[in-house]
Design a protein around this motif. Structure first.
Motif, PDB file in Angstrom:
ATOM      1  N   ALA A 143      -0.448  -1.650  -9.473  1.00 14.23           N
ATOM      2  CA  ALA A 143      -1.498  -2.326  -8.707  1.00 14.23           C
ATOM      3  C   ALA A 143      -1.538  -3.812  -9.056  1.00 14.23           C
ATOM      4  O   ALA A 143      -1.650  -4.678  -8.177  1.00 14.23           O
ATOM      5  CB  ALA A 143      -2.850  -1.676  -8.980  1.00 14.23           C
ATOM      6  N   HIS A 169       0.830  -1.205   0.000  1.00 13.86           N
ATOM      7  CA  HIS A 169       0.000   0.000   0.000  1.00 13.86           C
ATOM      8  C   HIS A 169       0.864   1.255   0.000  1.00 13.86           C
ATOM      9  O   HIS A 169       0.570   2.226  -0.699  1.00 13.86           O
ATOM     10  CB  HIS A 169      -0.927  -0.013   1.215  1.00 13.86           C
ATOM     11  N   ALA A 185      -7.693  -0.365  -3.923  1.00 13.27           N
ATOM     12  CA  ALA A 185      -7.196   0.893  -4.493  1.00 13.27           C
ATOM     13  C   ALA A 185      -8.144   2.045  -4.176  1.00 13.27           C
ATOM     14  O   ALA A 185      -7.710   3.144  -3.813  1.00 13.27           O
ATOM     15  CB  ALA A 185      -7.020   0.746  -6.000  1.00 13.27           C
ATOM     16  N   TYR A 244       2.278   1.779  -3.499  1.00 13.99           N
ATOM     17  CA  TYR A 244       1.263   2.262  -4.446  1.00 13.99           C
ATOM     18  C   TYR A 244       0.962   3.744  -4.214  1.00 13.99           C
ATOM     19  O   TYR A 244       0.934   4.545  -5.154  1.00 13.99           O
ATOM     20  CB  TYR A 244      -0.017   1.431  -4.308  1.00 13.99           C
ATOM     21  N   HIS A 262      -7.258   5.393  -2.139  1.00  9.67           N
ATOM     22  CA  HIS A 262      -7.521   6.721  -2.679  1.00  9.67           C
ATOM     23  C   HIS A 262      -8.263   7.573  -1.655  1.00  9.67           C
ATOM     24  O   HIS A 262      -7.948   8.756  -1.462  1.00  9.67           O
ATOM     25  CB  HIS A 262      -8.353   6.628  -3.957  1.00  9.67           C
TER      26      HIS A 262
END
Length: 411
Positions: A257, A229, A267, A232, A271
């Motif tokens: 991803a 995480h 995801a 990303y 976000h």
């Protein structure tokens, strides 16, 4: 598809001079029989592997060309479509010159004796008094020309113009050129690939029209953990430093991803956490400036954050410190910064003179470099999806690529 008749061509290019290393970005070829009747059409965008040039003229963005073939990939198709036919173009010197240059780059050549006709030059004799532009010539025959400067539209209009010329004159002239075309020896294909007559990368139909979150695969179950995480969201933060997601950046996020095993739901959650932390940072001084409001709205849109979450983020938090602590983002927004002395590289045709931008960067304490190396901190591009060699190398090194507008933030 050799046969009696004409191959009407039109090209869109990055500039006007093939000798100045300008390249083809779109090509269309329309076949017409010996009477000028259209019998077939082929078109494709072409990746020029450099800046796209005058986007305001041809309307083609770098993002449209990411999946387009390079000229070397369609060279056999083009040769096959021209072979045995009279080449026709409006301003044939321009189009043939670019084709000659493109083939020359891959050590191939159009036959010198392949007959070529120019509908612009023929207009002097066949429609005296009319203008020489394609629009003027088409108007003389009541031929519609809408969405000009798209290769397929211009090639089709030129083919119809050719049909008008043939119908209004004796056919011996045209037939003599067709006979000559049949006698020309064309080189054999360089490969055995089948000609793809229907091959067409359509403007506006690329993956760029699909939000990148929808391109991340649904993954059940999702085994990614905190380390994945962080990686990303670190890339996400780097991609958002100019509050814009280029198509290249969207693809990088989707690919990462997939590599990390992050599914779409995870995801989306990352976000939302990132956005909350972004809002907390903006409210850290207790005030939201107009720029911060615009930033929050832009980031919310790019990350597909629900409107309700954006509305809540714009409202003053009861306790800013508590609000910041309540967010559980794996990464704090704004990790990317430029320090005095950092090297910045510019690429592409900017809206302002390059020298002015470089002077402002130097005055602000940055160093302007001419080429990309791993020591460069940032690449500023006229188009963040630039296909230039500098942009390709910057992405390879993980150097952020931002648009010209972002310079104002830096300065």
């Amino acid at each position: 598809m050799p046969g009696p008749g004409f191959a009407v061509i039109d090209l869109e290019t990055t500039g006007l001079l093939p000798s100045a290393h300008e390249r083809v970005v779109e090509i269309a070829i329309v076949h017409a029989d010996q009477y000028g009747t259209v019998t077939g059409q082929w078109e494709t965008l072409v990746n020029p592997q450099r800046h796209v040039g005058a986007e305001h003229i041809h309307g083609i963005r770098a993002a449209d060309l990411i999946d387009a073939p390079a000229f070397t990939e369609i060279a056999d198709d083009v040769m096959d479509l021209l072979s045995g036919r009279v080449i026709v173009a409006h301003n044939a010197r321009f189009d043939r010159g670019f084709l000659t240059a493109e083939f020359g780059r891959i050590s191939r050549a159009l036959p010198d004796d392949a007959p070529t006709l120019c509908t612009m030059q023929l207009a002097r004799e066949l429609i005296p008094g009319a203008g020489r532009s394609l629009a003027d010539c088409c108007a003389a025959f009541d031929i519609a020309l809408e969405d000009a400067h798209r290769a397929a539209v211009d090639a089709r209009a030129t083919a119809e113009l050719l049909g008008g010329y043939i119908a209004s004159t004796g056919r011996e002239f045209w037939f003599s050129h067709i006979d000559r075309a049949l006698s020309v020896a064309w080189p054999s294909p360089a490969s055995t690939a089948t000609t793809a007559l229907a091959r067409w990368v359509a403007r506006g139909s690329s993956a760029a029209s699909v939000p990148f979150l929808q391109r991340i695969a649904e993954r059940m179950p999702d085994f990614s953990g905190p380390a994945e995480h962080v990686e990303y969201v670190a890339l996400l933060d780097r991609c958002l430093i100019d509050r814009h997601l280029s198509e290249h950046e969207s693809r990088q996020l989707v690919a990462l991803a997939k590599e990390l095993g992050i599914g779409r739901d995870t995801a989306a959650g990352l976000h939302a956490q990132y956005f909350d932390q972004f809002a907390a940072v903006a409210w850290a001084d207790g005030v939201l400036s107009s720029t911060e409001v615009a930033d929050l709205a832009a980031v919310a849109s790019l990350l597909q954050v629900p409107d309700a979450r954006l509305t809540a983020a714009l409202a003053p938090p009861a306790a800013p410190a508590a609000h910041a602590a309540a967010t559980d983002a794996p990464f704090t927004p704004g990790a990317f910064t430029l320090a005095p002395g950092d090297a910045v590289v510019l690429t592409g045709e900017m809206s302002r003179p390059r020298a002015d931008l470089e002077a402002e960067l130097v005055a602000a304490g940055f160093r302007v470099a001419s080429g990309i190396s791993k020591k460069v901190a940032l690449l500023v591009a006229a188009d963040p999806d630039s296909l230039s060699g500098k942009a390709r190398k910057a992405r390879e090194y993980g150097i952020p690529v931002v648009g010209e507008e972002h310079l104002q933030r830096l300065l």
